[in-house]
Design an enzyme around this catalytic site. Sequence first.
Site, PDB file in Angstrom:
ATOM      1  N   TRP A  14       0.827  -1.215   0.000  1.00  0.00           N
ATOM      2  CA  TRP A  14       0.000   0.000   0.000  1.00  0.00           C
ATOM      3  C   TRP A  14       0.860   1.263   0.000  1.00  0.00           C
ATOM      4  CZ3 TRP A  14      -4.577  -0.959  -1.472  1.00  0.00           C
ATOM      5  CH2 TRP A  14      -5.288  -2.060  -0.999  1.00  0.00           C
ATOM      6  N   ILE A  15       1.906   1.266  -0.801  1.00  0.00           N
ATOM      7  CA  ILE A  15       2.841   2.392  -0.719  1.00  0.00           C
ATOM      8  C   ILE A  15       2.595   3.403  -1.838  1.00  0.00           C
ATOM      9  CG2 ILE A  15       5.283   3.042  -0.615  1.00  0.00           C
ATOM     10  CD1 ILE A  15       4.207   1.190   1.722  1.00  0.00           C
ATOM     11  N   ALA A  54       2.745  14.351   8.497  1.00  0.00           N
ATOM     12  CA  ALA A  54       1.824  14.068   7.390  1.00  0.00           C
ATOM     13  C   ALA A  54       0.366  14.166   7.849  1.00  0.00           C
ATOM     14  CB  ALA A  54       2.107  12.689   6.823  1.00  0.00           C
ATOM     15  N   GLU A 110      -2.572   6.718   7.081  1.00  0.00           N
ATOM     16  CA  GLU A 110      -2.017   7.591   8.135  1.00  0.00           C
ATOM     17  C   GLU A 110      -2.714   7.370   9.473  1.00  0.00           C
ATOM     18  OE1 GLU A 110       0.489   9.525   8.003  1.00  0.00           O
ATOM     19  OE2 GLU A 110       0.826  10.031   5.899  1.00  0.00           O
TER      20      GLU A 110
HETATM   21  P1  TGC Z   1       3.729   2.922  21.313  1.00  0.00           P
HETATM   22  O1  TGC Z   1       4.252   1.852  22.213  1.00  0.00           O
HETATM   23  O2  TGC Z   1       2.560   3.744  21.740  1.00  0.00           O
HETATM   24  O3  TGC Z   1       4.923   3.924  20.942  1.00  0.00           O
HETATM   25  C1  TGC Z   1       6.204   3.461  20.521  1.00  0.00           C
HETATM   26  C2  TGC Z   1       7.148   4.623  20.651  1.00  0.00           C
HETATM   27  O4  TGC Z   1       6.805   5.643  19.708  1.00  0.00           O
HETATM   28  C3  TGC Z   1       6.405   6.824  20.387  1.00  0.00           C
HETATM   29  N1  TGC Z   1       5.258   7.364  19.655  1.00  0.00           N
HETATM   30  C4  TGC Z   1       5.353   8.440  18.888  1.00  0.00           C
HETATM   31  N2  TGC Z   1       6.386   9.261  18.636  1.00  0.00           N
HETATM   32  C5  TGC Z   1       6.174  10.276  17.806  1.00  0.00           C
HETATM   33  N3  TGC Z   1       4.972  10.487  17.223  1.00  0.00           N
HETATM   34  C6  TGC Z   1       3.924   9.685  17.435  1.00  0.00           C
HETATM   35  N4  TGC Z   1       2.767   9.896  16.826  1.00  0.00           N
HETATM   36  C7  TGC Z   1       4.082   8.603  18.312  1.00  0.00           C
HETATM   37  N5  TGC Z   1       3.273   7.606  18.737  1.00  0.00           N
HETATM   38  C8  TGC Z   1       4.023   6.857  19.562  1.00  0.00           C
HETATM   39  C9  TGC Z   1       6.069   6.393  21.794  1.00  0.00           C
HETATM   40  O5  TGC Z   1       6.210   7.466  22.689  1.00  0.00           O
HETATM   41  C10 TGC Z   1       7.064   5.301  22.022  1.00  0.00           C
HETATM   42  O6  TGC Z   1       8.315   5.887  22.263  1.00  0.00           O
HETATM   43  P2  TGC Z   1       9.369   5.179  23.268  1.00  0.00           P
HETATM   44  O7  TGC Z   1      10.560   6.054  23.232  1.00  0.00           O
HETATM   45  O8  TGC Z   1       8.671   5.145  24.606  1.00  0.00           O
HETATM   46  O9  TGC Z   1       9.608   3.807  22.718  1.00  0.00           O
HETATM   47  O10 TGC Z   1       3.448   2.288  19.897  1.00  0.00           O
HETATM   48  P3  TGC Z   1       2.495   1.118  19.468  1.00  0.00           P
HETATM   49  O11 TGC Z   1       3.307   0.145  18.708  1.00  0.00           O
HETATM   50  O12 TGC Z   1       1.705   0.609  20.649  1.00  0.00           O
HETATM   51  O13 TGC Z   1       1.507   1.806  18.399  1.00  0.00           O
HETATM   52  C11 TGC Z   1       0.834   2.913  18.660  1.00  0.00           C
HETATM   53  C12 TGC Z   1      -0.069   3.246  17.461  1.00  0.00           C
HETATM   54  C13 TGC Z   1      -1.133   2.197  17.220  1.00  0.00           C
HETATM   55  C14 TGC Z   1      -0.739   4.562  17.817  1.00  0.00           C
HETATM   56  C15 TGC Z   1       0.793   3.412  16.182  1.00  0.00           C
HETATM   57  O14 TGC Z   1       1.357   2.222  15.814  1.00  0.00           O
HETATM   58  C16 TGC Z   1       0.007   3.960  15.022  1.00  0.00           C
HETATM   59  O15 TGC Z   1      -0.089   5.181  14.896  1.00  0.00           O
HETATM   60  N6  TGC Z   1      -0.538   3.086  14.120  1.00  0.00           N
HETATM   61  C17 TGC Z   1      -1.151   3.549  12.872  1.00  0.00           C
HETATM   62  C18 TGC Z   1      -0.230   3.188  11.725  1.00  0.00           C
HETATM   63  C19 TGC Z   1      -0.176   4.256  10.692  1.00  0.00           C
HETATM   64  O16 TGC Z   1      -0.626   5.386  10.858  1.00  0.00           O
HETATM   65  N7  TGC Z   1       0.430   3.942   9.574  1.00  0.00           N
HETATM   66  C20 TGC Z   1       0.620   4.924   8.513  1.00  0.00           C
HETATM   67  C21 TGC Z   1       1.519   4.398   7.432  1.00  0.00           C
HETATM   68  S1  TGC Z   1       2.082   5.655   6.341  1.00  0.00           S
HETATM   69  C22 TGC Z   1       0.747   6.063   5.435  1.00  0.00           C
HETATM   70  O17 TGC Z   1      -0.357   5.665   5.622  1.00  0.00           O
HETATM   71  C23 TGC Z   1       1.008   7.021   4.344  1.00  0.00           C
HETATM   72  S2  TGC Z   1      -0.362   7.455   3.398  1.00  0.00           S
HETATM   73  C24 TGC Z   1       0.399   8.646   2.535  1.00  0.00           C
HETATM   74  C25 TGC Z   1      -0.403   9.427   1.571  1.00  0.00           C
HETATM   75  O18 TGC Z   1      -0.558   8.959   0.402  1.00  0.00           O
HETATM   76  O19 TGC Z   1      -0.748  10.613   1.912  1.00  0.00           O
HETATM   77  P1  FAD Z   2      -5.746  -2.985   9.444  1.00  0.00           P
HETATM   78  O1  FAD Z   2      -4.681  -2.531  10.371  1.00  0.00           O
HETATM   79  O2  FAD Z   2      -5.806  -4.445   9.094  1.00  0.00           O
HETATM   80  O3  FAD Z   2      -7.140  -2.542  10.035  1.00  0.00           O
HETATM   81  C1  FAD Z   2      -8.395  -3.085   9.574  1.00  0.00           C
HETATM   82  C2  FAD Z   2      -9.500  -2.541  10.497  1.00  0.00           C
HETATM   83  O4  FAD Z   2      -9.255  -2.985  11.845  1.00  0.00           O
HETATM   84  C3  FAD Z   2      -9.515  -1.010  10.549  1.00  0.00           C
HETATM   85  O5  FAD Z   2     -10.833  -0.549  10.578  1.00  0.00           O
HETATM   86  C4  FAD Z   2      -8.828  -0.692  11.855  1.00  0.00           C
HETATM   87  O6  FAD Z   2      -9.258   0.546  12.418  1.00  0.00           O
HETATM   88  C5  FAD Z   2      -9.248  -1.868  12.733  1.00  0.00           C
HETATM   89  N1  FAD Z   2      -8.308  -2.122  13.821  1.00  0.00           N
HETATM   90  C6  FAD Z   2      -7.008  -2.477  13.732  1.00  0.00           C
HETATM   91  N2  FAD Z   2      -6.467  -2.589  14.953  1.00  0.00           N
HETATM   92  C7  FAD Z   2      -7.441  -2.277  15.837  1.00  0.00           C
HETATM   93  C8  FAD Z   2      -7.504  -2.167  17.273  1.00  0.00           C
HETATM   94  N3  FAD Z   2      -6.427  -2.399  18.041  1.00  0.00           N
HETATM   95  N4  FAD Z   2      -8.682  -1.845  17.830  1.00  0.00           N
HETATM   96  C9  FAD Z   2      -9.771  -1.584  17.068  1.00  0.00           C
HETATM   97  N5  FAD Z   2      -9.777  -1.659  15.730  1.00  0.00           N
HETATM   98  C10 FAD Z   2      -8.625  -1.993  15.123  1.00  0.00           C
HETATM   99  N6  FAD Z   2       1.429   2.948   4.143  1.00  0.00           N
HETATM  100  C11 FAD Z   2       2.740   3.321   4.070  1.00  0.00           C
HETATM  101  O7  FAD Z   2       3.567   2.859   4.856  1.00  0.00           O
HETATM  102  N7  FAD Z   2       3.165   4.209   3.106  1.00  0.00           N
HETATM  103  C12 FAD Z   2       2.312   4.744   2.189  1.00  0.00           C
HETATM  104  O8  FAD Z   2       2.734   5.543   1.346  1.00  0.00           O
HETATM  105  C13 FAD Z   2       0.933   4.348   2.244  1.00  0.00           C
HETATM  106  N8  FAD Z   2       0.070   4.815   1.303  1.00  0.00           N
HETATM  107  C14 FAD Z   2      -1.216   4.307   1.267  1.00  0.00           C
HETATM  108  C15 FAD Z   2      -2.053   4.636   0.185  1.00  0.00           C
HETATM  109  C16 FAD Z   2      -3.335   4.088   0.122  1.00  0.00           C
HETATM  110  C17 FAD Z   2      -4.200   4.418  -1.055  1.00  0.00           C
HETATM  111  C18 FAD Z   2      -3.818   3.247   1.156  1.00  0.00           C
HETATM  112  C19 FAD Z   2      -5.191   2.690   1.119  1.00  0.00           C
HETATM  113  C20 FAD Z   2      -2.990   2.929   2.212  1.00  0.00           C
HETATM  114  C21 FAD Z   2      -1.685   3.437   2.282  1.00  0.00           C
HETATM  115  N9  FAD Z   2      -0.795   3.049   3.297  1.00  0.00           N
HETATM  116  C22 FAD Z   2       0.522   3.439   3.255  1.00  0.00           C
HETATM  117  C23 FAD Z   2      -1.204   2.048   4.287  1.00  0.00           C
HETATM  118  C24 FAD Z   2      -2.104   2.579   5.398  1.00  0.00           C
HETATM  119  O9  FAD Z   2      -1.383   3.338   6.314  1.00  0.00           O
HETATM  120  C25 FAD Z   2      -2.791   1.385   6.058  1.00  0.00           C
HETATM  121  O10 FAD Z   2      -3.750   0.921   5.134  1.00  0.00           O
HETATM  122  C26 FAD Z   2      -3.431   1.747   7.380  1.00  0.00           C
HETATM  123  O11 FAD Z   2      -2.466   2.062   8.353  1.00  0.00           O
HETATM  124  C27 FAD Z   2      -4.330   0.613   7.916  1.00  0.00           C
HETATM  125  O12 FAD Z   2      -3.693  -0.611   7.843  1.00  0.00           O
HETATM  126  P2  FAD Z   2      -4.457  -1.877   7.162  1.00  0.00           P
HETATM  127  O13 FAD Z   2      -4.959  -1.438   5.843  1.00  0.00           O
HETATM  128  O14 FAD Z   2      -3.523  -3.017   7.218  1.00  0.00           O
HETATM  129  O15 FAD Z   2      -5.711  -2.124   8.083  1.00  0.00           O
END
Ligand code: TGC
Ligand code: FAD
Length: 390
Positions: free
Chosen positions: A166-167, A247, A368
């Site tokens: 999904w990058i 972001a 995100e």
């Molecule tokens: P957790 O144990 O809470 O934290 C681990 C360490 O990280 C620190 N931390 C942060 N630091 C900076 N900014 C944040 N937002 C932070 N959140 C946590 C935390 O303090 C800790 O530090 P340390 O020094 O104590 O170790 O982490 P966790 O593994 O339990 O996960 C927390 C959770 C679920 C909130 C995190 O994993 C999360 O945000 N999950 C969502 C994943 C996500 O957003 N993926 C995005 C992928 S990139 C993308 O989607 C790009 S789309 C791009 C586009 O096209 O626009």
């Molecule tokens: P999952 O994590 O499998 O989640 C599925 C469902 O379960 C969701 O509704 C979620 O909210 C729920 N869920 C998961 N855990 C819990 C919990 N603990 N409690 C309650 N509910 C929960 N990633 C990158 O790294 N780089 C990129 O450039 C990037 N670009 C993207 C572009 C597109 C078009 C898309 C669709 C995605 C992109 N992503 C990227 C990935 C994106 O960040 C992930 O899709 C997102 O973080 C969710 O992960 P997943 O799709 O595996 O869903």
Amino acid sequence: MRQINIDYYQIDDLLSDEHKLIRRTVRDFVRSEIKPVIEEAAQEHRAIDGLMPKLGSIGALGPYIPAEYGGAGLDQISYGLIMQELEAGDSAVRSAASVQSSLVMYPIYSYGSEAQRRKFLPPLASGEFIGAFGLTEPNHGSDPAGMETKLKSYEGGFLLNGAKMWITNAPICDIAVVWAKDESGKVRGVIVERGMEGFETPETLHKWSLRASKTGELVFHDVFIPAENVLPEVNSMRGPLSCLNSARYGISWGVIGAAIDCYETAVQYALERQQFDRPIGGFQLQQKKLAEFLTEITKAQLLSWRLGVLKNEGKATPQQISMAKRNNVNMALQIARESRQILGGMGIVGDFPIMRHMMNLESVVTYEGTHDIHLLITGQDITGLNAFSS
Ligand code: TGC
Ligand code: FAD
């Protein structure tokens, strides 16, 4: 024609002349370069030709990166306004700019060596290079800390194995900032360059969302990463998560642009479309929708503006950013869905931008950090209890 006012609380008074000039410049760019071509690109599932150099030429890539590295050295409100105007064009355009700025340039600037900054930031700022950010994996989306992509020490660097999914911009990237665990389990960031042996970027096809953006995988089979491509200043999940803060903040502004585009289209249509011998905008049910749209847009504008001020002061917390990302994306998605209804059957065709925005926002609400994950971040901040995992 009736004037449509989207600055209902005179929030412009909170902006500087420079902010307004930047917004005007990007708005004009979107009007001349994006709006005429976006519908066709989305329908044909292809990226806009030459988009990145064009974004570079208006300073939309790395706006807050210092000028000595090719950025524009602007503040966070400027960055937000740029994202807002780009997403009024299409979320794919904002995605391109926010990935490049917040997920590629930001980590290289914040965690890279001086040599890495000088080598990669200027071509990323100009759009000569396209960057991607690899965090999500097939088995780890919301829980990236579980990542399985591995770095193994090898003469002069590391061997990288694993896959990211999904990058954004994977199929067309020149470089990718990739997060992987080293042999001691520490999360490291590395810069993978196109052409490195064992590195592949297959495209993800058949999307109904973000059709003007290329999405794909990053696949690594024993890719040799020289030590000079390892980001030296990061070795934990704080690295990738801090990039997400930047972001997500930009997205909180960006989606306001998409919402405004839907709102303006809906108001215009409601004033022109006649049913039962009067404009549909004269019916209470349609006015309720429009009044709620403007209220929600105004609240979102204030939330992002205040967050920008806090960010400028270095005081914004990740939890505050989560609240703005979650609220504003949901706001925009609801406005897109309901605006589409105001247009009736016309809402589903490409003559109007609403359906495209709506489909795009279905991704934005997931990437995100999903809507639910951001809620849990707020819940944890309130209670001190982690509801993610047992
Ligand atoms: P957790 O144990 O809470 O934290 C681990 C360490 O990280 C620190 N931390 C942060 N630091 C900076 N900014 C944040 N937002 C932070 N959140 C946590 C935390 O303090 C800790 O530090 P340390 O020094 O104590 O170790 O982490 P966790 O593994 O339990 O996960 C927390 C959770 C679920 C909130 C995190 O994993 C999360 O945000 N999950 C969502 C994943 C996500 O957003 N993926 C995005 C992928 S990139 C993308 O989607 C790009 S789309 C791009 C586009 O096209 O626009
Ligand atoms: P999952 O994590 O499998 O989640 C599925 C469902 O379960 C969701 O509704 C979620 O909210 C729920 N869920 C998961 N855990 C819990 C919990 N603990 N409690 C309650 N509910 C929960 N990633 C990158 O790294 N780089 C990129 O450039 C990037 N670009 C993207 C572009 C597109 C078009 C898309 C669709 C995605 C992109 N992503 C990227 C990935 C994106 O960040 C992930 O899709 C997102 O973080 C969710 O992960 P997943 O799709 O595996 O869903």
